[in-house]
Design a protein around this motif. Structure first.
Motif, mmCIF file in Angstrom:
data_model
loop_
_atom_site.group_PDB
_atom_site.id
_atom_site.type_symbol
_atom_site.label_atom_id
_atom_site.label_comp_id
_atom_site.label_asym_id
_atom_site.label_seq_id
_atom_site.Cartn_x
_atom_site.Cartn_y
_atom_site.Cartn_z
ATOM 1 N N PRO A 1 0.797 -1.233 0.000
ATOM 2 C CA PRO A 1 0.000 0.000 0.000
ATOM 3 C C PRO A 1 0.829 1.283 0.000
ATOM 4 O O PRO A 1 0.307 2.351 -0.263
ATOM 5 N N HIS A 2 2.129 1.165 0.276
ATOM 6 C CA HIS A 2 2.975 2.355 0.383
ATOM 7 C C HIS A 2 3.990 2.474 -0.749
ATOM 8 O O HIS A 2 4.880 3.304 -0.693
ATOM 9 N N ARG A 3 3.847 1.649 -1.769
ATOM 10 C CA ARG A 3 4.692 1.738 -2.969
ATOM 11 C C ARG A 3 3.927 2.491 -4.052
ATOM 12 O O ARG A 3 2.724 2.275 -4.233
ATOM 13 N N VAL A 4 4.629 3.335 -4.772
ATOM 14 C CA VAL A 4 3.969 4.057 -5.867
ATOM 15 C C VAL A 4 3.561 3.053 -6.937
ATOM 16 O O VAL A 4 4.366 2.250 -7.403
ATOM 17 N N HIS A 5 2.300 3.094 -7.295
ATOM 18 C CA HIS A 5 1.746 2.203 -8.318
ATOM 19 C C HIS A 5 1.821 2.915 -9.661
ATOM 20 O O HIS A 5 1.341 4.049 -9.794
ATOM 21 N N PRO A 6 2.413 2.276 -10.681
ATOM 22 C CA PRO A 6 2.600 2.961 -11.967
ATOM 23 C C PRO A 6 1.294 3.420 -12.623
ATOM 24 O O PRO A 6 1.250 4.481 -13.228
ATOM 25 N N ALA A 7 0.229 2.654 -12.481
ATOM 26 C CA ALA A 7 -1.037 3.041 -13.111
ATOM 27 C C ALA A 7 -1.732 4.166 -12.350
ATOM 28 O O ALA A 7 -2.477 4.948 -12.941
ATOM 29 N N LEU A 8 -1.486 4.259 -11.053
ATOM 30 C CA LEU A 8 -2.135 5.282 -10.238
ATOM 31 C C LEU A 8 -1.322 6.576 -10.175
ATOM 32 O O LEU A 8 -1.875 7.649 -9.977
ATOM 33 N N GLY A 9 -0.008 6.441 -10.277
ATOM 34 C CA GLY A 9 0.862 7.599 -10.117
ATOM 35 C C GLY A 9 0.998 8.027 -8.662
ATOM 36 O O GLY A 9 1.483 9.106 -8.359
ATOM 37 N N MET A 10 0.535 7.183 -7.760
ATOM 38 C CA MET A 10 0.619 7.421 -6.314
ATOM 39 C C MET A 10 0.521 6.064 -5.638
ATOM 40 O O MET A 10 0.331 5.047 -6.295
ATOM 41 N N THR A 11 0.649 6.056 -4.329
ATOM 42 C CA THR A 11 0.534 4.790 -3.620
ATOM 43 C C THR A 11 -0.943 4.399 -3.493
ATOM 44 O O THR A 11 -1.817 5.268 -3.510
ATOM 45 N N PRO A 12 -1.231 3.109 -3.382
ATOM 46 C CA PRO A 12 -2.611 2.699 -3.149
ATOM 47 C C PRO A 12 -3.201 3.323 -1.874
ATOM 48 O O PRO A 12 -4.389 3.648 -1.842
ATOM 49 N N ALA A 13 -2.372 3.511 -0.846
ATOM 50 C CA ALA A 13 -2.865 4.144 0.384
ATOM 51 C C ALA A 13 -3.298 5.581 0.129
ATOM 52 O O ALA A 13 -4.340 6.027 0.635
ATOM 53 N N GLU A 14 -2.526 6.323 -0.676
ATOM 54 C CA GLU A 14 -2.915 7.704 -1.012
ATOM 55 C C GLU A 14 -4.220 7.715 -1.804
ATOM 56 O O GLU A 14 -5.091 8.552 -1.565
ATOM 57 N N LYS A 15 -4.336 6.791 -2.753
ATOM 58 C CA LYS A 15 -5.552 6.706 -3.562
ATOM 59 C C LYS A 15 -6.761 6.377 -2.684
ATOM 60 O O LYS A 15 -7.834 6.953 -2.839
ATOM 61 N N TRP A 16 -6.580 5.461 -1.758
ATOM 62 C CA TRP A 16 -7.651 5.097 -0.816
ATOM 63 C C TRP A 16 -8.081 6.318 -0.007
ATOM 64 O O TRP A 16 -9.263 6.590 0.135
ATOM 65 N N ASN A 17 -7.090 7.052 0.513
ATOM 66 C CA ASN A 17 -7.407 8.233 1.321
ATOM 67 C C ASN A 17 -8.147 9.290 0.507
ATOM 68 O O ASN A 17 -9.060 9.934 1.029
ATOM 69 N N LEU A 18 -7.800 9.452 -0.749
ATOM 70 C CA LEU A 18 -8.506 10.405 -1.611
ATOM 71 C C LEU A 18 -9.967 9.970 -1.803
ATOM 72 O O LEU A 18 -10.872 10.790 -1.797
ATOM 73 N N GLY A 19 -10.163 8.665 -1.994
ATOM 74 C CA GLY A 19 -11.514 8.160 -2.211
ATOM 75 C C GLY A 19 -12.375 8.258 -0.964
ATOM 76 O O GLY A 19 -13.570 8.524 -1.039
ATOM 77 N N VAL A 20 -11.769 8.047 0.184
ATOM 78 C CA VAL A 20 -12.519 8.099 1.444
ATOM 79 C C VAL A 20 -12.839 9.551 1.794
ATOM 80 O O VAL A 20 -13.921 9.847 2.296
ATOM 81 N N ALA A 21 -11.896 10.441 1.522
ATOM 82 C CA ALA A 21 -12.109 11.866 1.847
ATOM 83 C C ALA A 21 -13.156 12.428 0.929
ATOM 84 O O ALA A 21 -13.961 13.230 1.222
#
Length: 81
Positions: A61-81
């Motif tokens: 969850p803390h590695r930058v994902h190439p398709a997301l351009g961010m970590t899965p944890a950051e993407k999750w936090n954006l979706g929850v916020a």
């Protein structure tokens, strides 16, 4: 959801290759047939499962994902916020 599962399996297999004692992807078929895993294993099943859980909970969850351009944890936090 098939694509998500395929991606998960692919990621797990990629990480499995990095574990000690791996012979699945580094040997020819003939060499693999001669290997006795009960004599050459470096991890128990419990250690393997712990390594996979640790990877998917603590590392992935803390590695930058190439398709997301961010970590899965950051993407999750954006979706929850």
């Amino acid at each position: 959801h098939g694509g998500v599962i395929e991606r998960l399996i692919g990621t797990a297999m990629k990480e499995t290759r990095k574990l000690p004692g791996n012979t699945l992807f580094s040997k020819t078929r003939r060499e693999k047939d001669r290997i006795d895993p009960t004599k050459t294993a470096e991890l128990t099943l419990k250690q393997y499962l712990e390594a996979m859980v640790r990877f998917f909970v603590c590392e992935y969850p803390h590695r930058v994902h190439p398709a997301l351009g961010m970590t899965p944890a950051e993407k999750w936090n954006l979706g929850v916020a």
